[in-house]
Write an enzyme that holds these catalytic residues in place. Sequence first.
Site, PDB file in Angstrom:
ATOM      1  N   GLU A 175       0.762  -1.557  -0.019  1.00 35.30           N
ATOM      2  CA  GLU A 175      -0.078   0.262   0.133  1.00 35.30           C
ATOM      3  C   GLU A 175       0.783   1.299  -0.286  1.00 35.30           C
ATOM      4  O   GLU A 175       0.499   1.935   0.576  1.00 35.30           O
ATOM      5  CB  GLU A 175      -0.989   0.138   0.946  1.00 35.30           C
ATOM      6  CG  GLU A 175      -1.772  -1.115   1.254  1.00 35.30           C
ATOM      7  CD  GLU A 175      -2.916  -1.194   2.380  1.00 35.30           C
ATOM      8  OE1 GLU A 175      -3.266  -0.067   3.140  1.00 35.30           O
ATOM      9  OE2 GLU A 175      -4.118  -2.027   2.265  1.00 35.30           O
ATOM     10  N   GLU A 293      -5.585  -8.584  -0.372  1.00 30.05           N
ATOM     11  CA  GLU A 293      -6.424  -8.241   0.893  1.00 30.05           C
ATOM     12  C   GLU A 293      -7.829  -7.760   0.550  1.00 30.05           C
ATOM     13  O   GLU A 293      -7.722  -7.091  -0.322  1.00 30.05           O
ATOM     14  CB  GLU A 293      -5.822  -6.987   1.438  1.00 30.05           C
ATOM     15  CG  GLU A 293      -4.331  -6.867   2.152  1.00 30.05           C
ATOM     16  CD  GLU A 293      -4.148  -5.929   3.156  1.00 30.05           C
ATOM     17  OE1 GLU A 293      -4.983  -5.091   3.814  1.00 30.05           O
ATOM     18  OE2 GLU A 293      -2.523  -5.914   3.161  1.00 30.05           O
TER      19      GLU A 293
END
Length: 514
Positions: A175, A293
Site C-alpha cells: 500500500e 487483501e
Amino acid sequence: MAAARGRVTGNPAFVVGPVRRETFGAFVEHLGRCVYTGIYEPGHPTADDAGWRRDVLDLVRELGVGLVRYPGGNFVSGYRWEDGIGPKEDRPARLDLAWHSTETNQVGLDDFMDWCAKAGVEPMLAVNLGTRGVQEALDIVEYCNHPGGTALSDLRRKNSSDEPYGVRFWCLGNEMDGEWQIGHKPAAEYARLAATTARAMRMADDGLRLVVCGSSNSGMATFGEWERQVLSEAYEVVDFVSAHHYFENAGVLEDHLAAGVVMDRFVRDIVAHIDHVKSVRKSSKAVNISFDEWNVWHMNSPRTPLPSGDDWPEAPELLEDLYTVADAVVVGDLLITLLNHTDRVHAACLAQLVNVIAPIMTRPGGAAWKQTIFHPFALTSAHARGTVLRLAVVSPSFASPRHGEIPALSAAATHDPASGEVTVFAVNRSTADPLHLDVDLGGFDGLQLTEALSFTNDDPLWHASEQDSTSVLPRTLEGAALDGGRLAAELAPVSWSVFRLARTAGMTKGERRA
C-alpha cells in the site's frame, strides 16, 4: 406470492479459467493477536514444541487455505526481517509504528516457514520497500531460496533449514500509495524502486512471481493513475498488481449485500488499467491481479482503540470484529466474484486469518472457534475444483440505496473434467424475498445431486461466540432436486448455498434429490 426466479445456464464448453488454489489464500500480519495468542502461544494446552497452537492449525487446515501472505500489511513497511531469525533469546524487541505496539520478534521468518509446512500452505512474503530497499530484498531472497555456500544461505542452514524454502510469491512492499504507510512514496518514486528491486530479485532467482503495489482501495484519489504510472515503469518485470478492498455493513443491509457487485466493478477497472499499459507498451506479456487483501471489515464499529502515546503494548486486542450471518453471505458472494474472474485474478488473500478481522477466533490459554465467515470459505475451498464455468445468469433485482439496482442472484460453478463433478455456488442477496433457482446443466451427462447446503438464519445479524459457535451452521437445503439436467432449489433471503453434483455411470435422466 410465488418466489422470483433466477436462471443460470452452464455448459462445459464455456470456461473462464482454472480453479486456482492460490485464490483461497489468507493473511497473517503482526497486528493485534493474529500471531501472538493467535497462531502462536507457547504454554497453551494444545501448543506443540515450537509454540504453535495445534487447535488453530487444525482449523486452518479445515478452512482450506492454500497460500498465506506474511508479515504485512502496514507492519512490513518498518520491518527488519533479520530481527526474527536466530535464537529467540537474542532477538530484539522493536517499536511497531504501524500499529503502535511492541514487536518481540519471537515469531519471525524461519518460524513462519515452519508453521507453513505444518499448516500445509504456500508462503507469500512481502519485502519492506517503505524504510528499506533493493539490498534488503536481495538479502531475504538469498536467505530463503539459495541452496547454500553463501553467507546468508549458510546462515539459514545454521538457523533452521538445510534445504532452501523456495518461496515463489513476493510482494514489493505494501500500500505504498497510502499516506498512512511508513515510507509512503508518490507513484513515480515507488515505480522506480519497485522496478529496480524486481529486476535485481530476478537476477538472484528467475523463478519468482512478483506483486507490485496497486492502489490501496478504489476510493483513492490516485486510483487508476497510480496503476498507470507504476506499470509503465515496472510492467515487464512483475507478474501481478495487488488489489485491496474491504466491505462493511454501514447500517443499510442492502448496500452491504451489494459487495460482490462492487468487487466485480473494481476488478474490471483494474484489468482495464493493466491492459491499457500493455497496449501502450505493445507488450505480449500478461500481468494479472493478486487480490491479496479482502474481507468484511466493520471499520466504524466500536472496538478496542489503537494504542497511543506512551502505551506500546505487546499483541493488544485490535480489529476483532464479530461476523454475522449476513457477513458470511457477503464473503461467500465475494468468493463467487473471485472465481468468476479466475482468468485475471490469480491469487487472493482473505485478511486476516486469526483474531484480527478473521474467520478463526481464540482465547489466550483457552478455546479456538469458527466465525460465520469460516463456513462459506471452507466449503468453497473444499469443493471448487477443475475449471470455472462461464455462466449465463438472469436475475431479478433489488434496490440498494448506494449502488442502485443490484441482481438478487449471484452464482459461480466449477467443473472437474477428471471426476466429472460439478459444483454450483449461489447467493440470494435479497433481504426480503426468497428466490427460485433454476440451473440448466443439460450439457453435462449423468449427473446426480449428492449434496445441497445452505447458510442462512432468520436473524441475519446473528454472530458466533465462544459460548455458541454451532447453533447456526450450513444445513441441508430441503427440496433441492435435479430433474432432466435442471437443478432447482428455493433460496432463502440473505443466503449462501452450495450444490454438489457427481457423475454416475449408467444413470438415466430423471429426478435426483439431495
